[in-house]
Design an enzyme around this catalytic site. Structure first.
Site, mmCIF file in Angstrom:
data_model
loop_
_atom_site.group_PDB
_atom_site.id
_atom_site.type_symbol
_atom_site.label_atom_id
_atom_site.label_comp_id
_atom_site.label_asym_id
_atom_site.label_seq_id
_atom_site.Cartn_x
_atom_site.Cartn_y
_atom_site.Cartn_z
ATOM 1 C CB CYS A 94 -0.826 0.059 1.165
ATOM 2 S SG CYS A 94 -1.966 1.508 1.289
ATOM 3 C CG HIS A 136 -5.565 -2.074 -1.496
ATOM 4 N ND1 HIS A 136 -4.430 -2.891 -0.905
ATOM 5 C CD2 HIS A 136 -5.273 -1.014 -1.367
ATOM 6 C CE1 HIS A 136 -3.775 -2.112 -0.353
ATOM 7 N NE2 HIS A 136 -4.381 -0.783 -0.670
ATOM 8 C CD GLU A 137 -6.469 1.333 -4.297
ATOM 9 O OE1 GLU A 137 -6.773 2.591 -3.853
ATOM 10 O OE2 GLU A 137 -5.639 0.901 -4.425
ATOM 11 C CG HIS A 140 -7.214 2.832 0.531
ATOM 12 N ND1 HIS A 140 -6.711 3.191 1.836
ATOM 13 C CD2 HIS A 140 -6.540 2.163 -0.181
ATOM 14 C CE1 HIS A 140 -5.298 2.816 1.535
ATOM 15 N NE2 HIS A 140 -5.102 1.977 0.346
HETATM 16 NI NI NI Z 1 -3.467 1.071 -0.408
#
Ligand code: NI
Length: 165
Positions: A94, A136-137, A140
């Site tokens: 990340c 993953h995004e 976030h």
């Molecule tokens: Ni990330």
């Protein structure tokens, strides 16, 4: 110069969910351009979420491009994972958690709904690296980091490293 600075763990802003984009207009499109400029200015960066960038309003926007030639930009506005199936557990990194690589459990295939830059709804059915990247995004954008998927012991070891520096 990149347009935005990338916020670094353990900055508490990384845990704050992004703000839903009410309308895709020129202001939003300008933010997206600046996000891509920031992405392309990094080495080995596949994607960025607005919530990991130091910007006035961290919108629910992510920009993705992991092509070799950096000419396949994909922008997701207000994205949601609506369903997923299968399981994978592979290594992730990340941009907000430097030099940390951990295995993260994810769906193998996902269906993601989002708005495009024209404000139209889009449906994505993805697998492989794109599926992992979108999960993953979108994490976030929900204020969740890859570390939040780890057990207590692993997290403690990683957190120790960040407290020292
Ligand atoms: Ni990330």
């Amino acid at each position: 110069m990149p347009k935005f600075n990338i916020i670094q763990y353990p900055d508490p802003r990384l845990a704050v969910p992004g703000k839903a984009v009410p309308a895709v207009n020129d202001e939003i499109r300008a933010v997206v351009d600046d996000m891509f400029e920031t992405l392309y200015a990094q080495d080995n960066c596949a994607a960025l979420a607005a919530t990991q960038l130091d910007m006035p309003t961290p919108w629910r926007i992510t920009v993705i491009d992991f092509s070799e030639s950096k000419d396949q930009p994909l922008c997701l506005i207000n994205p949601e994972v609506v369903s997923g199936s299968g399981e994978t557990n592979s290594q992730e990194g990340c941009m907000s958690i430097k030099d940390v690589y951990v295995n993260v459990p994810r769906y193998e295939t996902v269906e993601v709904h989002a708005l495009g830059l024209d404000g139209e709804k889009r449906v994505f059915k993805e697998d492989g690296f794109m599926a992992k990247c979108m999960q993953h995004e979108i994490d976030h954008l929900n204020g969740k980091l890859m570390l939040d998927h780890l057990g207590k012991t692993k997290r403690r070891i990683i957190n120790r490293k960040f407290r020292r520096s």
